[in-house]
Write a protein that holds these residues in place. Structure first.
Motif, PDB file in Angstrom:
ATOM      1  N   LEU A  20       0.810  -1.213   0.000  1.00  0.00           N
ATOM      2  CA  LEU A  20       0.000   0.000   0.000  1.00  0.00           C
ATOM      3  C   LEU A  20       0.845   1.265   0.000  1.00  0.00           C
ATOM      4  O   LEU A  20       0.559   2.203  -0.741  1.00  0.00           O
ATOM      5  CB  LEU A  20      -0.943  -0.005   1.211  1.00  0.00           C
ATOM      6  CG  LEU A  20      -1.843  -1.245   1.346  1.00  0.00           C
ATOM      7  CD1 LEU A  20      -2.824  -1.066   2.484  1.00  0.00           C
ATOM      8  CD2 LEU A  20      -2.581  -1.526   0.046  1.00  0.00           C
ATOM      9  N   LEU A  21       1.887   1.298   0.833  1.00  0.00           N
ATOM     10  CA  LEU A  21       2.752   2.474   0.895  1.00  0.00           C
ATOM     11  C   LEU A  21       3.929   2.392  -0.071  1.00  0.00           C
ATOM     12  O   LEU A  21       4.646   3.375  -0.258  1.00  0.00           O
ATOM     13  CB  LEU A  21       3.273   2.658   2.321  1.00  0.00           C
ATOM     14  CG  LEU A  21       2.234   3.086   3.355  1.00  0.00           C
ATOM     15  CD1 LEU A  21       2.785   2.977   4.766  1.00  0.00           C
ATOM     16  CD2 LEU A  21       1.761   4.509   3.094  1.00  0.00           C
ATOM     17  N   LYS A  22       4.158   1.218  -0.632  1.00  0.00           N
ATOM     18  CA  LYS A  22       5.267   1.001  -1.568  1.00  0.00           C
ATOM     19  C   LYS A  22       6.615   1.377  -0.942  1.00  0.00           C
ATOM     20  O   LYS A  22       7.488   1.925  -1.601  1.00  0.00           O
ATOM     21  CB  LYS A  22       5.049   1.798  -2.863  1.00  0.00           C
ATOM     22  CG  LYS A  22       3.791   1.427  -3.621  1.00  0.00           C
ATOM     23  CD  LYS A  22       3.832  -0.031  -4.069  1.00  0.00           C
ATOM     24  CE  LYS A  22       2.569  -0.419  -4.816  1.00  0.00           C
ATOM     25  NZ  LYS A  22       2.600  -1.824  -5.259  1.00  0.00           N
ATOM     26  N   ASN A  23       6.753   1.091   0.342  1.00  0.00           N
ATOM     27  CA  ASN A  23       8.011   1.363   1.055  1.00  0.00           C
ATOM     28  C   ASN A  23       8.652   0.021   1.384  1.00  0.00           C
ATOM     29  O   ASN A  23       8.429  -0.552   2.452  1.00  0.00           O
ATOM     30  CB  ASN A  23       7.737   2.174   2.329  1.00  0.00           C
ATOM     31  CG  ASN A  23       9.017   2.728   2.943  1.00  0.00           C
ATOM     32  OD1 ASN A  23      10.072   2.120   2.832  1.00  0.00           O
ATOM     33  ND2 ASN A  23       8.901   3.873   3.598  1.00  0.00           N
ATOM     34  N   ASN A  24       9.428  -0.475   0.444  1.00  0.00           N
ATOM     35  CA  ASN A  24       9.995  -1.823   0.601  1.00  0.00           C
ATOM     36  C   ASN A  24      10.973  -1.920   1.762  1.00  0.00           C
ATOM     37  O   ASN A  24      11.062  -2.945   2.428  1.00  0.00           O
ATOM     38  CB  ASN A  24      10.699  -2.234  -0.697  1.00  0.00           C
ATOM     39  CG  ASN A  24       9.745  -2.265  -1.873  1.00  0.00           C
ATOM     40  OD1 ASN A  24       8.550  -2.481  -1.699  1.00  0.00           O
ATOM     41  ND2 ASN A  24      10.250  -2.018  -3.064  1.00  0.00           N
ATOM     42  N   HIS A  25      11.734  -0.849   1.982  1.00  0.00           N
ATOM     43  CA  HIS A  25      12.726  -0.876   3.061  1.00  0.00           C
ATOM     44  C   HIS A  25      12.040  -1.014   4.424  1.00  0.00           C
ATOM     45  O   HIS A  25      12.474  -1.806   5.269  1.00  0.00           O
ATOM     46  CB  HIS A  25      13.577   0.392   3.033  1.00  0.00           C
ATOM     47  CG  HIS A  25      14.637   0.414   4.088  1.00  0.00           C
ATOM     48  ND1 HIS A  25      15.792  -0.338   4.002  1.00  0.00           N
ATOM     49  CD2 HIS A  25      14.701   1.070   5.279  1.00  0.00           C
ATOM     50  CE1 HIS A  25      16.522  -0.138   5.078  1.00  0.00           C
ATOM     51  NE2 HIS A  25      15.891   0.714   5.871  1.00  0.00           N
ATOM     52  N   LYS A  26      10.957  -0.254   4.648  1.00  0.00           N
ATOM     53  CA  LYS A  26      10.252  -0.366   5.921  1.00  0.00           C
ATOM     54  C   LYS A  26       9.584  -1.731   6.065  1.00  0.00           C
ATOM     55  O   LYS A  26       9.470  -2.263   7.167  1.00  0.00           O
ATOM     56  CB  LYS A  26       9.213   0.749   6.037  1.00  0.00           C
ATOM     57  CG  LYS A  26       9.777   2.055   6.552  1.00  0.00           C
ATOM     58  CD  LYS A  26       8.664   2.991   6.996  1.00  0.00           C
ATOM     59  CE  LYS A  26       9.238   4.217   7.691  1.00  0.00           C
ATOM     60  NZ  LYS A  26       8.175   5.118   8.204  1.00  0.00           N
ATOM     61  N   ALA A  27       9.130  -2.290   4.952  1.00  0.00           N
ATOM     62  CA  ALA A  27       8.522  -3.622   5.000  1.00  0.00           C
ATOM     63  C   ALA A  27       9.527  -4.652   5.490  1.00  0.00           C
ATOM     64  O   ALA A  27       9.236  -5.477   6.365  1.00  0.00           O
ATOM     65  CB  ALA A  27       7.993  -4.004   3.619  1.00  0.00           C
ATOM     66  N   ALA A  28      10.742  -4.609   4.948  1.00  0.00           N
ATOM     67  CA  ALA A  28      11.785  -5.554   5.369  1.00  0.00           C
ATOM     68  C   ALA A  28      12.202  -5.307   6.813  1.00  0.00           C
ATOM     69  O   ALA A  28      12.387  -6.250   7.592  1.00  0.00           O
ATOM     70  CB  ALA A  28      12.993  -5.435   4.436  1.00  0.00           C
ATOM     71  N   SER A  29      12.317  -4.027   7.204  1.00  0.00           N
ATOM     72  CA  SER A  29      12.739  -3.698   8.569  1.00  0.00           C
ATOM     73  C   SER A  29      11.708  -4.164   9.586  1.00  0.00           C
ATOM     74  O   SER A  29      12.063  -4.649  10.676  1.00  0.00           O
ATOM     75  CB  SER A  29      12.962  -2.194   8.705  1.00  0.00           C
ATOM     76  OG  SER A  29      14.015  -1.755   7.876  1.00  0.00           O
TER      77      SER A  29
END
Length: 586
Positions: free
Chosen positions: A363-372
């Motif tokens: 939804l937010l397209k924030n891959n780095h935060k998803a992995a973190s």
């Protein structure tokens, strides 16, 4: 001569037998087992009764030097007099016999004297083979089972096989389409096409049902909305005001260039009118025809506007009035973005890290935060899959797979990254020593190429467990003056005993110490001096020799001797006087 037994307070002769009073040989055998004796270590004699063919009991004759007997139960110990006669405990024989009388009265066989039955000569031992009836052995055929799989007693290593696509599917699509429950209070098709009214309805719905964002899965970049601001456009109805946004002209021109039959009539009509107007505007007639041209242009604009409205209604994006194009405003975009971020933070607070990761990822397209989020939640295998697929970060992916015990995937990535020591470590965890040593040796060779002998020796010692080769590399570092001090310090530290350390110091001082490295060697001796009391004198003498050879050229070396004589106060004074004297001369 009549022999009699007389009560005595103590035993006159050593114990040599045990009397079992019973007429049953089965009882005898049972008592022998209870006492803890074996049939091959004793002799058993039957004792006859006063009547013919009647047994009174049995006498067990044992060797006191070999058999230590503590508990005999209800049975009685018997004394062995002159190795001839067995008499009960705490008794003696009267009259007292001389040695000659013992040999004259008694034969070579044992004799047994009891108050109830009198004197008995013990001639025959019990033959157990005659008494025991062995069971008939049944011939049976034994079927041997086939060899089974060895079940280990201990778990020495563990690894987890990872299906990356399956892991990512659980994060990317946590809710199936069938789980879409109640009827939605907004038009999803119009919302996806950017209708602001439907967007307002959607935001109001999310306010009351925040977790529906997971099920609806409408990302921020739908229809090119990008990352906020006015970067993307939604098509929806805005009335006459839309006329002043000239994007409708582009749409009209696109319709003209398309092959759609519904716009064919207008296309050919427009071309025909343009040709007529061009023919009527020749030379001097242009000025007189100007009003007609303006009227014609107005008619054309009106026709274009109507065609645009009609095309908008046909595309399914029109509303109750005229159509056009409009840019999404930043407020609505920011509101939706903040709702998603708040929802993700709430999931993290509730430790629902997979759901938070889905919000960031889809939804937010924030891959780095998803992995973190996954990594912070210790969902290491899932985090590794996101790092690898969406961020192409092999280093972080390998680290996460390692933490998640997905050693096969971690080893593959570390090989691609040329992290040979990490590969060796993971093979060691899997108890694959041959593969581990193979990669550790690659690391060692790389260190040796760069003259990093200390690091190479630590791999030998700590990873491979080869102290011999580790010592050789440390000595090579000392000889070639590559980080010499640390190499020799570790060389001495690897000596486990005082004897081993003494040999190492002596050999190196004799053959590997020169005028160049002597100061470093002397400095290292200070650390070894206090390790073993028995080596202090030997180390002190070496220190004196080195100082004596160098003191003329380097007077300050005299201060080093204080470390080898800490309790000698006069030496400290002498050193200070010597240095002052040298300074004054200079």
């Amino acid at each position: 001569m009549e022999l009699k037994l007389k009560i005595n307070s103590k035993n006159t002769f050593p114990k040599g037998g045990i009397f079992i009073k019973s007429t049953s040989a089965e009882v005898w055998l049972h008592e022998i087992q209870n006492i803890g004796l074996t049939l091959d270590s004793i002799k058993v004699f039957p004792i006859p009764g006063v009547r013919a063919n009647e047994l009174f009991g049995c006498l067990i004759v044992f060797n006191q030097n070999k058999s230590k007997i503590a508990d005999i139960g209800k049975n009685n110990f018997y004394q062995l007099a002159e190795n001839k006669l067995f008499i009960p405990e705490n008794t003696l024989v009267t009259p007292e016999l001389t040695e000659e009388e013992w040999h004259k009265l008694f034969s070579e066989e044992y004799h047994f004297l009891h108050p109830e039955i009198g004197l008995v000569e013990l001639k025959e031992e019990v033959n157990w083979l005659d008494l025991l009836h062995l069971p008939n052995l049944k011939q049976i055929e034994i079927t041997e089972p086939s060899k089974t799989v060895l079940i280990p007693q201990f778990i020495t290593s563990m690894r987890i096989e990872v299906d990356q696509e399956k892991i990512l599917e659980g994060i990317e699509n946590p809710v199936s389409e069938e789980e879409m429950i109640e009827k939605l209070p907004f038009n999803m098709k119009k919302l996806l096409n950017g209708n602001n009214r439907e967007m307002d309805k959607f935001l109001a719905y999310l306010e009351k049902n925040p977790e529906m964002a997971m099920k609806l899965a409408i990302p921020l970049d739908t229809l090119g909305t990008g990352r906020g601001g006015n970067g993307g456009s939604f098509s929806f109805n805005t009335g006459i005001g839309g006329l002043f946004n000239f994007s409708w002209i582009h749409r009209f021109l696109a319709n003209l260039s398309s092959g759609d039959s519904s716009t064919g009539f207008f296309r050919y009509g427009f071309v025909l009118l343009f040709v007529v107007l061009a023919r009527s505007c020749k030379g001097s007639e242009l000025k007189s025809s100007l009003p007609s041209i303006l009227v014609f242009i107005g008619i054309v604009i009106f026709v274009i506007f109507m065609i645009s409205l009609w095309a908008g209604s046909q595309s399914g994006s029109s509303g109750s009035s005229g159509g056009g194009a409009f840019l999404i405003d930043s407020n609505r975009f920011s509101t939706l973005q903040s709702r998603y971020e708040k929802l993700a933070e709430d999931y993290i607070a509730r430790e629902q890290f997979e759901k938070a990761s889905h919000i960031y990822l889809k939804l937010l397209k924030n891959n780095h935060k998803a992995a973190s989020a996954l990594e912070n939640g210790k969902l290491y295998r899932e985090a590794g899959a996101v790092y690898l697929k969406y961020l192409q970060n092999k280093t972080k992916a390998a680290e996460c797979y390692e933490k998640g015990h997905a050693y096969k995937e971690a080893i593959g990535l570390y090989k691609e990254l040329n992290e040979d020591e990490k590969v060796g470590d993971l093979y060691a965890i899997l108890n694959n020593k041959s593969e581990a040593d193979k990669y550790f040796n690659k690391v060692i060779e790389n260190y040796k190429t760069n003259f990093q002998y200390l690091k190479a020796s630590l791999v030998y010692k700590n990873k491979i467990g080869d102290i011999t080769n580790a010592q050789e590399l440390l000595l090579e570092g000392w000889k070639t003056n590559k980080d010499a001090g640390k190499c020799l310090n570790n060389y001495f530290a690897n000596c486990k005993s005082a004897e081993e350390l003494s040999t190492a110091i002596t050999n190196i001082y004799t053959s590997e110490v020169s005028s160049v490295n002597a100061p470093v060697f002397l400095h290292l001796l200070k650390h070894e001096f206090t390790k073993h009391d028995e080596l202090e004198e030997m180390i002190r003498n070496i220190a004196y020799e080195i100082a004596a050879e160098r003191i003329n050229g380097s007077p300050e070396i005299a201060s080093e001797l204080v470390h080898f004589n800490k309790n000698n106060k006069s030496l400290l004074k002498d050193v200070m006087k010597y240095k002052l004297k040298v300074k004054n001369k200079g």
